[in-house]
Each structure stands twice: as structure tokens, then as C-alpha cells.
Design an enzyme around this catalytic site. Structure first.
Site, PDB file in Angstrom:
ATOM      1  N   SER A   1      41.783  38.165  38.951  1.00  0.00           N
ATOM      2  CA  SER A   1      42.039  37.999  40.375  1.00  0.00           C
ATOM      3  C   SER A   1      41.680  36.616  40.899  1.00  0.00           C
ATOM      4  CB  SER A   1      41.278  39.061  41.179  1.00  0.00           C
ATOM      5  OG  SER A   1      39.895  38.867  41.055  1.00  0.00           O
TER       6      SER A   1
ATOM      7  N   LYS B   1      35.781  37.628  45.331  1.00  0.00           N
ATOM      8  CA  LYS B   1      36.968  37.198  46.073  1.00  0.00           C
ATOM      9  C   LYS B   1      36.613  36.068  47.032  1.00  0.00           C
ATOM     10  CE  LYS B   1      39.986  40.550  44.883  1.00  0.00           C
ATOM     11  NZ  LYS B   1      39.134  40.993  43.747  1.00  0.00           N
TER      12      LYS B   1
END
Lengths: 209, 209
Positions: B126, B164
Site C-alpha cells: 500500500s 498510511k
DNA sequence: CTACTGTATATATATACAGTAG
DNA sequence: CTACTGTATATATATACAGTAG
């Protein structure tokens, strides 16, 4: 880390700083003098308090044998780490501040303790597709041979050093940048200085490609 | 590093290993016994040889006070490094082997010595566009706040942890993956566990994107 | 002579303990 | 009683030195 009272914190800090500075522990007399205790008899009780809090280990009857306890007992000691130190000998790669990076041997089992390792700061974007960006710190194991597909740090034509992917087919050597917009090098003369074993990224601004 | 003869190498290795293992130096008697010298009188002359080669420093008349000389005198001591140790508390991020990474404070001037730092192994792709790939070791500073554009390690909906990019506009928080093929998260509940300050890459196979 | 051995000894160092203040 | 002080002492430890082998 449990909190220590200011007095014990001062003692603990003195011990760690002394040991880091000298590589050996202070004697009880040196502790007394540094902490301003009026009697040497105060040293042992204070050390015992620290030991009870699991901050240090006292080795009874041994001289200068106080050990600092690390948070985890299974923390690898220095001997179990590989340390990369920088050198100042690279044309394409600057930055003359001192840097060092140490990592557990378990992370790099292929490197033994006799390997000579160093760190360089990457300049340029020739290896971005391998995840090595401008400004990253490249961890290099010093050696003068390489296998195909190794990423090498090499001296080319006795003129400049570079970091590229090494490909050898028969006698033909190709140095391939990992960046589609750049061209391969076919060196006439190449001296391999090391093989890249890691890359430390401390900035994520250049990471977008 | 000048070469030592085998005898002095053995002595030097014993000294470094003992000091790394115990945190203090061996006594002359312990050296005698470990190296198999028949007399304790042999210890000092051998140590003097090592000292003449600039490998160690003898502190005369002090007990257990042999110091190992580092290659460079300006090598930062342990106190000048930031150490990241791994923890075993993460759902998305596995790997339970012990790892540690230490780097010079000069490399991360923003981190002070009271910061709690740890290392995790990245799972998933990610964050590849930020240069963080599957299998990389992520260096994290423990803190419970973050600024917009920080890359955070956070607990989402009390359910799972993730890495993230953190974006806050007014009261709205967005967690953005750095991978065009993945979608943003809009958490109802978020607990920030730390901010990513670095990334150690030890494999370049996944680096191609 | 060199390269050690063995042991006595000086010194460094941690510990024990009687004493003292409050 | 606690929390120290001051000092004597046991022990750890490095050093000195006379002796020995080859």
C-alpha cells in the site's frame, strides 16, 4: 521504562554516560565524587535501588563491573550487529558528515563479522526503480567481485564511481541503471568496490515515481 | 585496519567479545585464563603490543579498564545513536524475530533521546509509491499525534493497524495509501501509534514498480 | 640474550561496621 | 528508628621482580 526519581535518574545518567564515554564502569569512589555523596557508603545502597528497578546489574566484589540493563534482555549486543560507517571517497556521492547505521545480524545473515561495510549517500535518480532514491543512504559490503544482478558500487574507467546493476554475459559486462529513462554503461575497465546490501530511506519526498 | 598476527587477533577478539558481552573489561587473570597463558605476567606485554598497534587503550593501575579503540576517534558512541527495536504487537505486520536498527543522531536530528522508537516489517504494497515496499523495515517514532502528510502507523476502528499517509482537513481525517491502485480509508476511530521516520530496505526484488 | 614462569606485593576497589544526627 | 558519615578492612586486581628454560 518505569520512571525514576530525580536522584536515581542522575545516578543512572552518570553511569550510562561514563560507560559510553570510557567503555568501562566507574568505581564506587568515582560515583561518590560525581554524585556528591559525602560518604562512599552511600554508593552501594543507591546502586541497589537501581538494580531493584532492573536498570543495572551489580557484579558483587568485582571492580568497575556495573552493567546497564537494556529494556529487553534479548537485545543483541554490539557484537551481534553489523555497522556501516561512511567514508569520504566517492566522486558522485558527497556528504561529508559522519554517519553510521547498525543493524542486527539476523537481518543480514549473509554478512559475517569480518566483512567491511560502509554507508554512502545516494546522489541521482539512476536507481529509483530498485527503490533507491536521491538522498537515500546506501549500505555497502566491501568486496571486489560481484554476481549478475547484484547492485554494485564500482569505479569505472579509473574515472568515476557509480551505483548500478551488474550484468555479466560471457566476458561482456553491462551496468544497468534501474531507471527506464537512463542508458546502460558498457565499461572498458571496471573495479568493483562493493555490493549494495541495503538502503536506508529517511525522507519520503523523493519516493514518488 | 592493520593486520594482526593470529595470537594478537585472538586476544583482540576475546577483549571485544568480553566487553560486548559483559559491558565491562576482563581482569588480567580472566585474560590469562581465556587465552591460556601459563603466567599472568604475560598479559600486560601482550596488551602493550595491542596498544602499540592502536587497537586498545590500557588504563594503568585501573581495574577492568581496557578500552577498545574504534577505527575513527570521532565514531559516535552508543549514546549518539537512535535505536529502533521491534515489538510484537501488530496485526497487519508479522515477523517475530528480534530486529534492531541503530543510526547516528545526525541522520535524524528531529528525534531526541527520549523518543521511543521501534521497527516493524512492512506487509503489503500500500505504500510502494512512497518507496516503502513489502518486506521493508519501517522505522517508527512512537507518538500519538500527527500532522497532515505524515506517514502514520495507526490503529483503526479498534480493529486493525495500518501504515498510511495522514491527511486532516478540518475534522475530517483521511488515510491515503501511496499506491494508485488502492483506496483511501476514512476512519471513524483512529489511534495514532507512531510516525514513520525511516525505511530500511534489505531486498531489492520487490522494489520494481 | 629472549621469552617466558611463578609468586610476592602494591594498589585499587568494594564491603563491613561502628558511630552520629535528627 | 532512618539515613546517613567516616574509616577500617577484605578482596580484587595490576604490577614488580627474581627465577628458569632454551
Amino acid at each position: 521504562m518505569k520512571k525514576l526519581n530525580p536522584e536515581l535518574t542522575e545516578l543512572y545518567n552518570f553511569l550510562t554516560e561514563f560507560i559510553n564515554m570510557h567503555g568501562f564502569a566507574p568505581s564506587y569512589r568515582e560515583i561518590q565524587s560525581a554524585l556528591g555523596y559525602k560518604s562512599i557508603s552511600m554508593v552501594k545502597p543507591k546502586l541497589l535501588e537501581l538494580e531493584q528497578l532492573d536498570k543495572i546489574k551489580i557484579n558483587n566484589y568485582k571492580s568497575r563491573a556495573i552493567e546497564i540493563k537494556t529494556l529487553k534482555n534479548d537485545t543483541p549486543k554490539h557484537a551481534d550487529c553489523i555497522t556501516f560507517e561512511n567514508i569520504n571517497e566517492c566522486s558522485a556521492i558527497k556528504d561529508f558528515q559522519y554517519h553510521s547505521v547498525s543493524i542486527s545480524k539476523t537481518l543480514l545473515p549473509s554478512i559475517n563479522s569480518h566483512s567491511n561495510c560502509f554507508v554512502l549517500k545516494m546522489i541521482g535518480s539512476s536507481m529509483t526503480d530498485a527503490g533507491i532514491n536521491d538522498g537515500d543512504f546506501v549500505l555497502i559490503k566491501s568486496q571486489n567481485t560481484a554476481k549478475t544482478n547484484d547492485i554494485v558500487y564500482a569505479l569505472i574507467e579509473d574515472e568515476f564511481t557509480t551505483i548500478k546493476k551488474y550484468i555479466k554475459k560471457g566476458e561482456k559486462i553491462t551496468l544497468l541503471p534501474e531507471n527506464k529513462s537512463m542508458k546502460a554503461i558498457f565499461p572498458k575497465k571496471i573495479e568493483i568496490l562493493g555490493v549494495i546490501v541495503g538502503c536506508l530511506k529517511l525522507s519520503f519526498n523523493n519516493g514518488k515515481n
